[in-house]
Design a protein around this motif. Structure first.
Motif, PDB file in Angstrom:
ATOM      1  N   ILE A  19       0.835  -1.201   0.000  1.00  0.00           N
ATOM      2  CA  ILE A  19       0.000   0.000   0.000  1.00  0.00           C
ATOM      3  C   ILE A  19       0.869   1.250   0.000  1.00  0.00           C
ATOM      4  N   ALA A  20       2.006   1.186   0.676  1.00  0.00           N
ATOM      5  CA  ALA A  20       2.861   2.355   0.834  1.00  0.00           C
ATOM      6  C   ALA A  20       3.729   2.630  -0.379  1.00  0.00           C
ATOM      7  N   SER A  21       3.868   1.687  -1.297  1.00  0.00           N
ATOM      8  CA  SER A  21       4.792   1.850  -2.414  1.00  0.00           C
ATOM      9  C   SER A  21       4.156   1.416  -3.722  1.00  0.00           C
ATOM     10  N   SER A  22       3.915   2.380  -4.618  1.00  0.00           N
ATOM     11  CA  SER A  22       3.371   2.039  -5.937  1.00  0.00           C
ATOM     12  C   SER A  22       4.349   1.203  -6.738  1.00  0.00           C
ATOM     13  N   GLN A  23       5.648   1.432  -6.536  1.00  0.00           N
ATOM     14  CA  GLN A  23       6.640   0.620  -7.237  1.00  0.00           C
ATOM     15  C   GLN A  23       6.555  -0.838  -6.810  1.00  0.00           C
ATOM     16  N   ALA A  24       6.433  -1.070  -5.507  1.00  0.00           N
ATOM     17  CA  ALA A  24       6.339  -2.449  -5.010  1.00  0.00           C
ATOM     18  C   ALA A  24       5.057  -3.109  -5.477  1.00  0.00           C
ATOM     19  N   LEU A  25       3.962  -2.365  -5.490  1.00  0.00           N
ATOM     20  CA  LEU A  25       2.691  -2.949  -5.919  1.00  0.00           C
ATOM     21  C   LEU A  25       2.707  -3.231  -7.414  1.00  0.00           C
ATOM     22  N   HIS A  26       3.318  -2.344  -8.189  1.00  0.00           N
ATOM     23  CA  HIS A  26       3.461  -2.594  -9.631  1.00  0.00           C
ATOM     24  C   HIS A  26       4.256  -3.871  -9.875  1.00  0.00           C
ATOM     25  N   ALA A  27       5.364  -4.039  -9.150  1.00  0.00           N
ATOM     26  CA  ALA A  27       6.180  -5.244  -9.320  1.00  0.00           C
ATOM     27  C   ALA A  27       5.397  -6.490  -8.938  1.00  0.00           C
ATOM     28  N   ALA A  28       4.583  -6.405  -7.880  1.00  0.00           N
ATOM     29  CA  ALA A  28       3.784  -7.555  -7.460  1.00  0.00           C
ATOM     30  C   ALA A  28       2.737  -7.904  -8.508  1.00  0.00           C
ATOM     31  N   VAL A  29       2.122  -6.871  -9.088  1.00  0.00           N
ATOM     32  CA  VAL A  29       1.124  -7.119 -10.138  1.00  0.00           C
ATOM     33  C   VAL A  29       1.778  -7.784 -11.346  1.00  0.00           C
ATOM     34  N   GLY A 219      -4.393   8.575 -19.834  1.00  0.00           N
ATOM     35  CA  GLY A 219      -3.409   9.446 -19.214  1.00  0.00           C
ATOM     36  C   GLY A 219      -2.072   8.778 -18.964  1.00  0.00           C
ATOM     37  N   LYS A 220      -1.278   9.436 -18.125  1.00  0.00           N
ATOM     38  CA  LYS A 220       0.091   9.002 -17.837  1.00  0.00           C
ATOM     39  C   LYS A 220       0.149   8.143 -16.578  1.00  0.00           C
ATOM     40  N   ALA A 221       1.395   7.700 -16.264  1.00  0.00           N
ATOM     41  CA  ALA A 221       1.730   6.984 -15.015  1.00  0.00           C
ATOM     42  C   ALA A 221       0.943   5.691 -14.841  1.00  0.00           C
ATOM     43  N   LYS A 222       0.714   4.973 -15.935  1.00  0.00           N
ATOM     44  CA  LYS A 222      -0.051   3.723 -15.843  1.00  0.00           C
ATOM     45  C   LYS A 222       0.672   2.659 -15.023  1.00  0.00           C
ATOM     46  N   ALA A 223       1.998   2.700 -15.004  1.00  0.00           N
ATOM     47  CA  ALA A 223       2.740   1.712 -14.225  1.00  0.00           C
ATOM     48  C   ALA A 223       2.594   1.939 -12.729  1.00  0.00           C
ATOM     49  N   TYR A 224       2.071   3.092 -12.345  1.00  0.00           N
ATOM     50  CA  TYR A 224       1.980   3.431 -10.925  1.00  0.00           C
ATOM     51  C   TYR A 224       0.539   3.539 -10.453  1.00  0.00           C
ATOM     52  N   GLY A 225      -0.336   2.751 -11.060  1.00  0.00           N
ATOM     53  CA  GLY A 225      -1.716   2.656 -10.588  1.00  0.00           C
ATOM     54  C   GLY A 225      -2.662   3.677 -11.162  1.00  0.00           C
ATOM     55  N   CYS A 226      -2.272   4.332 -12.254  1.00  0.00           N
ATOM     56  CA  CYS A 226      -3.129   5.336 -12.875  1.00  0.00           C
ATOM     57  C   CYS A 226      -3.649   4.828 -14.231  1.00  0.00           C
ATOM     58  N   GLY A 227      -4.776   5.401 -14.660  1.00  0.00           N
ATOM     59  CA  GLY A 227      -5.278   5.147 -16.004  1.00  0.00           C
ATOM     60  C   GLY A 227      -6.393   4.139 -16.110  1.00  0.00           C
ATOM     61  N   LEU A 228      -6.616   3.316 -15.080  1.00  0.00           N
ATOM     62  CA  LEU A 228      -7.639   2.273 -15.165  1.00  0.00           C
ATOM     63  C   LEU A 228      -9.016   2.840 -14.823  1.00  0.00           C
ATOM     64  N   MET A 229      -9.903   2.838 -15.817  1.00  0.00           N
ATOM     65  CA  MET A 229     -11.303   3.216 -15.615  1.00  0.00           C
ATOM     66  C   MET A 229     -12.143   1.947 -15.559  1.00  0.00           C
ATOM     67  N   THR A 230     -13.047   1.881 -14.594  1.00  0.00           N
ATOM     68  CA  THR A 230     -13.997   0.784 -14.523  1.00  0.00           C
ATOM     69  C   THR A 230     -15.418   1.348 -14.518  1.00  0.00           C
ATOM     70  N   LEU A 231     -16.346   0.541 -15.007  1.00  0.00           N
ATOM     71  CA  LEU A 231     -17.743   0.945 -15.106  1.00  0.00           C
ATOM     72  C   LEU A 231     -18.606   0.079 -14.197  1.00  0.00           C
ATOM     73  N   ALA A 232     -19.716   0.626 -13.753  1.00  0.00           N
ATOM     74  CA  ALA A 232     -20.684  -0.129 -12.954  1.00  0.00           C
ATOM     75  C   ALA A 232     -22.074   0.329 -13.343  1.00  0.00           C
ATOM     76  N   PRO A 233     -23.068  -0.574 -13.283  1.00  0.00           N
ATOM     77  CA  PRO A 233     -24.444  -0.180 -13.594  1.00  0.00           C
ATOM     78  C   PRO A 233     -24.903   0.947 -12.686  1.00  0.00           C
ATOM     79  N   ILE A 234     -25.737   1.822 -13.190  1.00  0.00           N
ATOM     80  CA  ILE A 234     -26.161   2.975 -12.406  1.00  0.00           C
ATOM     81  C   ILE A 234     -27.025   2.586 -11.223  1.00  0.00           C
ATOM     82  N   SER A 235     -27.568   1.357 -11.219  1.00  0.00           N
ATOM     83  CA  SER A 235     -28.391   0.907 -10.092  1.00  0.00           C
ATOM     84  C   SER A 235     -27.572   0.724  -8.845  1.00  0.00           C
ATOM     85  N   THR A 236     -26.202   0.626  -8.988  1.00  0.00           N
ATOM     86  CA  THR A 236     -25.339   0.471  -7.814  1.00  0.00           C
ATOM     87  C   THR A 236     -24.847   1.799  -7.364  1.00  0.00           C
TER      88      THR A 236
END
Length: 236
Positions: A19-29, A219-236
């Motif tokens: 949680i504290a390190s985007s670099q560590a989380l990127h490597a784990a992913v 956008g930029k910085a995709k390796a560091y947890g940026c850029g991912l858009m997700t969708l959900a039904p409006i009923s939620t």
């Protein structure tokens, strides 16, 4: 394509380290894909995002061209005993059926963590420098400026729900602003990335363009947890 969700166990030291390190989380992913070599040129894009919904609800989302194996994350930052007893440590879904259902005119709730930046020139004759947007209004304008090419349109609020006559126009909230600081190999100083999370409601204007955003990021910085858009039904 696959969409994966993994819940981190915030009580474990391994989870707190990730949680504290985007670099560590990127490597784990990236370690979740045995066929993807870190140095391979032109390797497929893997997107990820960490949602901090509450202190004990930390959800990692991954969009990838291949099915991941998160066994190491379960052992390091999940619930290994539950996984050993047969409870899945993560959920992976085929993404293509959902993507294929997207149609022009569809309305969805969305979430996006992004790195809203612009290029500025401090002095005449000098090269431009990438700089983060720091005000909420500029961060909103950054996202609005990517609507057409992204195949979506942020929905406007009904007049009676707007807090001011001229502002507060869109069904959009900017929250969870964070500054990530780390050192990159070959860099002379620390690198700082400013991230924000957008929650809102959109209308699909170009399904193909939106599918590209959902699978390749925005956008930029995709390796560091940026850029991912997700969708959900409006009923939620």
């Amino acid at each position: 394509m696959y969409l994966t969700r993994f819940r981190l166990n915030a009580a474990r030291p391994g989870a707190r380290k990730l949680i504290a390190s985007s670099q560590a989380l990127h490597a784990a992913v990236m370690s979740s894909f045995p066929d993807l070599l870190p140095s391979a040129a032109g390797r497929p894009r893997v997107l990820w995002r960490l949602d901090r919904n509450a202190a004990a609800e930390l959800l990692l989302y991954v969009v990838s061209p291949g099915r991941p194996d998160l066994t190491h994350l379960v052992e390091q930052a999940g619930w290994p005993a539950a996984a050993a007893s047969g409870t899945p440590g993560w959920q992976t879904y085929g993404y293509a059926p959902f993507l294929d259902r997207l149609d022009k005119g569809g309305i969805w709730n969305f979430r996006l963590t992004a790195n809203p930046v612009h290029s500025v020139r401090v002095r005449d004759g000098q090269p431009t420098k990438r700089t983060a947007h720091v005000t909420t209004q500029h961060q909103i304008e950054w996202l609005l400026g990517r609507q057409e090419v992204g195949g979506f349109r942020i929905q406007e609020k009904p007049q009676e729900r707007r807090r001011t006559e001229r502002g507060d126009l869109h069904q959009l909230v900017v929250r969870d602003q964070r500054s990530l600081e780390f050192r990159k190999t070959g860099s002379t100083g620390p690198v700082t990335i400013k991230t924000v999370t957008y929650d809102g409601r959109l209308e699909v204007t170009d399904a193909d363009a939106l599918r590209k955003v959902l699978t390749e990021g925005l956008g930029k910085a995709k390796a560091y947890g940026c850029g991912l858009m997700t969708l959900a039904p409006i009923s939620t």
